[in-house]
Design a protein around this motif. Structure first.
Motif, short mmCIF file in Angstrom:
data_model
loop_
_atom_site.label_atom_id
_atom_site.label_comp_id
_atom_site.label_asym_id
_atom_site.label_seq_id
_atom_site.Cartn_x
_atom_site.Cartn_y
_atom_site.Cartn_z
N LEU A 101 0.81 -1.17 -0.06
CA LEU A 101 0.07 0.23 0.23
C LEU A 101 1.01 1.26 -0.02
O LEU A 101 2.06 1.23 0.52
CB LEU A 101 -0.93 -0.02 1.45
CG LEU A 101 -2.07 -1.29 1.45
CD1 LEU A 101 -2.64 -1.06 2.58
CD2 LEU A 101 -2.77 -1.07 0.11
N GLY A 102 0.25 2.34 -0.51
CA GLY A 102 0.94 3.54 -0.62
C GLY A 102 0.90 4.42 0.48
O GLY A 102 0.21 3.95 1.65
N GLY A 103 1.43 5.55 0.76
CA GLY A 103 1.65 6.05 1.98
C GLY A 103 -0.05 6.53 2.48
O GLY A 103 -0.24 6.48 3.52
N GLU A 104 -0.72 7.23 1.29
CA GLU A 104 -2.05 7.45 1.70
C GLU A 104 -2.71 6.43 2.31
O GLU A 104 -3.66 6.49 3.39
CB GLU A 104 -2.70 8.15 0.49
CG GLU A 104 -2.08 9.62 0.14
CD GLU A 104 -2.76 10.37 -0.90
OE1 GLU A 104 -3.69 9.67 -1.66
OE2 GLU A 104 -2.34 11.26 -1.43
N ALA A 105 -2.90 5.13 1.66
CA ALA A 105 -3.58 4.04 2.05
C ALA A 105 -3.22 3.70 3.51
O ALA A 105 -3.95 3.37 4.17
CB ALA A 105 -3.45 2.89 1.07
N ARG A 106 -1.88 3.48 3.68
CA ARG A 106 -1.14 3.17 5.09
C ARG A 106 -1.87 4.16 6.01
O ARG A 106 -2.45 3.86 7.31
CB ARG A 106 0.06 3.20 5.19
CG ARG A 106 0.72 1.93 4.23
CD ARG A 106 2.08 1.74 4.26
NE ARG A 106 2.49 1.48 5.69
CZ ARG A 106 2.73 0.40 6.07
NH1 ARG A 106 2.29 -0.69 5.44
NH2 ARG A 106 3.10 0.28 7.49
N PHE A 107 -2.02 5.56 5.80
CA PHE A 107 -2.43 6.52 6.59
C PHE A 107 -3.95 6.30 7.01
O PHE A 107 -4.47 6.48 8.04
CB PHE A 107 -2.30 7.65 6.10
CG PHE A 107 -2.94 9.05 7.07
CD1 PHE A 107 -2.10 9.42 8.24
CD2 PHE A 107 -4.22 9.62 6.47
CE1 PHE A 107 -2.49 10.28 8.98
CE2 PHE A 107 -4.55 10.64 7.40
CZ PHE A 107 -3.99 11.04 8.53
N ALA A 108 -4.63 5.83 5.93
CA ALA A 108 -5.92 5.51 6.15
C ALA A 108 -6.39 4.42 7.07
O ALA A 108 -7.13 4.30 7.91
CB ALA A 108 -6.60 5.23 4.64
N VAL A 109 -5.55 3.38 6.81
CA VAL A 109 -5.76 2.19 7.65
C VAL A 109 -5.19 2.56 9.26
O VAL A 109 -5.84 2.41 9.96
CB VAL A 109 -4.67 1.18 7.06
CG1 VAL A 109 -4.90 -0.14 8.39
CG2 VAL A 109 -5.18 0.45 6.01
N THR A 110 -4.35 3.50 9.43
CA THR A 110 -3.77 3.71 10.45
C THR A 110 -5.04 4.66 11.23
O THR A 110 -5.36 4.59 12.48
CB THR A 110 -2.66 4.68 10.71
OG1 THR A 110 -1.66 3.90 9.92
CG2 THR A 110 -2.35 5.13 11.96
N ALA A 111 -5.59 5.55 10.53
CA ALA A 111 -6.67 6.33 11.07
C ALA A 111 -8.00 5.46 11.51
O ALA A 111 -8.44 5.87 12.58
CB ALA A 111 -7.11 7.55 10.04
#
Length: 345
Positions: A101-111
């Motif tokens: 996953l890219g950075g934005e997708a990983r940030f979404a998972v974290t959020a």
């Protein structure tokens, strides 16, 4: 009887009168002026003489004790497991999708994971042994700040000391995972403390004896929670490769546990004060280093530099949370041995 008439009339047992008298400042020495050996004996006579005492016992539903039945225990135990389960699932999802996953997708998972942890924690604190009598929503910003510093604070402080900050801050998710998993042991430790204290209160006849028995109980429960917390923090750190320090997150966990224990038993103000003090020290540390760069103000950065030189960047949160936890422990050892702190808990 005239001064405490309302207390006597609404009480359903002598124990409730004794706790109310103690909350109003009456001691065993005061009870001796009324020809009674202690407050419990005075409360028994007031209960027997007050015309309205005990009349609400028949119309009230049975008051549940601190030890609920098996179904209720299973319910709040499952709720206490929710924050750790959500945090563990988020960590597993991020580890399993690393490189995919890219950075934005990983940030979404974290959020999404952080939101699930927050909701699970809210559900856990709404019932069971960690439910406070008075709402303490005002401490939420302090708790969020302390947890955020546990994840990002060490790298932020290291960058500030080295001349930054520059670039992104490296997260350390292991402490957050360990603390989330420790919610369940915290609930059980709070439950054991309430049950043991209630049993001792029901069998006591002198306030001094009750207080002398509750103080070692408090220390024992705290030691039990600290052992469970240290084990979970070690396992969480091991899951992320090991090498992290456990002192600062352990101090934070003890601080949060003591603050919640005080709030549960009717003392939310000192709990909020302890959390706010630790939060203020952690927030002030990088600002003092930045202020020390100004001409003639290098003295401001010396305390932080001395702590970091002696114990690393983790020394700042360890000192802040450890000192605040010690203050709450001293306060708890004075307030929680009171009968009034357990009669309605």
């Amino acid at each position: 009887m005239h001064r405490h008439r309302e207390l006597c009339e609404r009480s359903v047992d002598p124990l409730e009168i004794a706790a109310g008298l103690e909350a109003h400042g009456l001691t065993d020495r005061t009870a001796a002026r009324y020809r009674h050996r202690d407050v419990f004996s005075l409360a028994e006579e007031l209960y027997a003489r007050a015309p309205g005492a005990g009349r609400h016992a028949a119309c009230r539903p049975p008051r549940p004790g601190p030890g609920p039945h098996t179904g209720a225990r299973a319910g709040w135990t499952l709720l206490a497991l929710l924050p750790g389960a959500a945090c563990l699932a988020t960590a597993g999802a991020l580890r399993g999708t690393e490189g995919l996953l890219g950075g934005e997708a990983r940030f979404a998972v974290t959020a999404v994971g952080a939101l699930l942890v927050f909701l699970g924690l809210r559900l856990c604190l709404r019932g069971g042994p960690l439910r406070a009598r008075d709402g303490i929503g005002a401490v939420t910003p302090y708790v969020c700040s302390l947890l955020a510093y546990a994840v990002y604070g060490d790298d932020l402080l290291a960058q500030v000391i080295s001349g930054g900050p520059d670039g992104h801050w490296t997260a350390a998710p292991a402490p957050l995972l360990g603390l989330a998993l420790a919610v369940a042991p915290a609930a059980w430790c709070a439950h054991l403390f309430a049950v043991r204290a209630h049993h001792r209160l029901a069998g006591s006849h002198v306030l001094a004896d009750f207080g002398a028995g509750v103080r070692p109980l408090l220390l024992g429960i705290l030691a039990l929670f600290l052992c469970a917390l240290a084990a979970l923090l070690f396992l969480a750190d091991l899951g992320y490769g090991g090498g992290g320090t456990l002192v600062a997150p352990a101090a934070l966990g003890v601080l949060l546990f003591l603050a919640r224990l005080l709030a549960v038993h009717g003392f939310p103000e000192p709990a909020a004060t302890g959390l706010a003090a630790a939060c203020a020290v952690e927030v002030a540390a990088p600002f003092l280093v930045l202020a020390g760069r100004l001409p003639g103000l290098d003295l401001l950065a010396r305390p932080v530099g001395a702590v970091v030189a002696a114990a690393g960047t983790g020394g700042v949160p360890a000192l802040a949370c450890g000192t605040a936890a010690l203050g709450l422990l001293i306060h708890a050892s004075v307030t929680l041995p009171r009968a009034s702190a357990h009669a309605a808990a």
